[in-house]
Design a protein around this motif. Sequence first.
Motif, mmCIF file in Angstrom:
data_model
loop_
_atom_site.group_PDB
_atom_site.id
_atom_site.type_symbol
_atom_site.label_atom_id
_atom_site.label_comp_id
_atom_site.label_asym_id
_atom_site.label_seq_id
_atom_site.Cartn_x
_atom_site.Cartn_y
_atom_site.Cartn_z
ATOM 1 N N LEU A 108 0.829 -1.115 0.355
ATOM 2 C CA LEU A 108 -0.185 0.024 -0.027
ATOM 3 C C LEU A 108 1.423 1.194 -0.058
ATOM 4 O O LEU A 108 2.117 0.993 0.744
ATOM 5 C CB LEU A 108 -1.098 -0.298 1.276
ATOM 6 N N LYS A 109 0.665 1.979 -0.968
ATOM 7 C CA LYS A 109 1.249 3.228 -1.143
ATOM 8 C C LYS A 109 0.535 4.502 0.441
ATOM 9 O O LYS A 109 -0.488 5.452 -0.377
ATOM 10 C CB LYS A 109 1.212 4.026 -2.052
ATOM 11 N N ASP A 110 0.294 4.522 1.135
ATOM 12 C CA ASP A 110 0.297 5.240 2.389
ATOM 13 C C ASP A 110 0.386 6.813 2.651
ATOM 14 O O ASP A 110 0.291 7.420 2.848
ATOM 15 C CB ASP A 110 0.212 4.469 3.310
ATOM 16 N N ASN A 114 -4.588 10.257 -1.862
ATOM 17 C CA ASN A 114 -5.596 9.985 -1.741
ATOM 18 C C ASN A 114 -5.781 8.386 -1.004
ATOM 19 O O ASN A 114 -6.793 7.889 -1.089
ATOM 20 C CB ASN A 114 -5.718 10.211 -2.951
ATOM 21 N N PHE A 115 -5.025 8.455 0.176
ATOM 22 C CA PHE A 115 -4.618 6.949 0.587
ATOM 23 C C PHE A 115 -6.142 6.368 1.609
ATOM 24 O O PHE A 115 -6.671 5.922 0.943
ATOM 25 C CB PHE A 115 -3.302 7.081 1.335
ATOM 26 N N ALA A 116 -6.880 7.559 1.760
ATOM 27 C CA ALA A 116 -7.960 6.772 2.831
ATOM 28 C C ALA A 116 -9.305 6.841 1.913
ATOM 29 O O ALA A 116 -10.308 5.932 2.265
ATOM 30 C CB ALA A 116 -8.324 8.716 3.921
ATOM 31 N N LEU A 119 -7.108 3.807 -1.922
ATOM 32 C CA LEU A 119 -5.900 2.746 -1.709
ATOM 33 C C LEU A 119 -4.682 2.619 -2.738
ATOM 34 O O LEU A 119 -5.252 1.059 -3.320
ATOM 35 C CB LEU A 119 -6.798 1.646 -1.553
ATOM 36 N N PRO A 120 -3.913 3.344 -3.401
ATOM 37 C CA PRO A 120 -2.994 3.329 -4.284
ATOM 38 C C PRO A 120 -2.086 1.517 -3.956
ATOM 39 O O PRO A 120 -1.942 2.466 -2.579
ATOM 40 C CB PRO A 120 -2.969 4.405 -4.300
ATOM 41 N N CYS A 121 -1.448 1.203 -4.650
ATOM 42 C CA CYS A 121 -1.634 0.422 -4.130
ATOM 43 C C CYS A 121 0.362 0.000 -5.290
ATOM 44 O O CYS A 121 -0.021 -0.148 -6.398
ATOM 45 C CB CYS A 121 -1.422 -0.746 -4.018
#
Length: 153
Positions: A108-110, A114-116, A119-121
């Motif tokens: 996961l790219k926290d 826009n992570f919340a 969920l970009p990964c």
Amino acid sequence: FQIHISKLIASIKFRHAPSTFLDRLDSDAARIKSSTAALIPTDKTSQHYRIPIDEYQRLIESSITAEYRKAPAGTAEHIENKAASIAARLDLKGRMQRFETSQAFVLLKDHKPNFATNLPCRLINPAKSDVGRVSKKILEKFTAQLRTSSSVN
């Protein structure tokens, strides 16, 4: 002497020393083992996030289909046979490993803004081939020919 050593070993008794760290570690390990969600590591930090398994499967599938396309049956064997013939031709047969298939996973790219919500990964495909050795051998042969033909060091 041996009798005294064996008596000494038999007389050793261990006692439980309370440790809040070890107690917390045991409870965390039990909670992770009993969880039905997937524990996913992050890309650039050392954190882990708990995600439902169906969401994790969706992330992997969308990442794989974005980067790869489905190949017909038998393609892997054809590529493996072709790689073996190239390795034999370039005298790399003993130094190249057989292509191993392994399960892909995502990180996961926290750190993304826009992570919340999104969920970009990052897709990690640990299945690697030894194409680098083949290309290095071909490149070395080509540069040697180029040097001799142009008489440049």
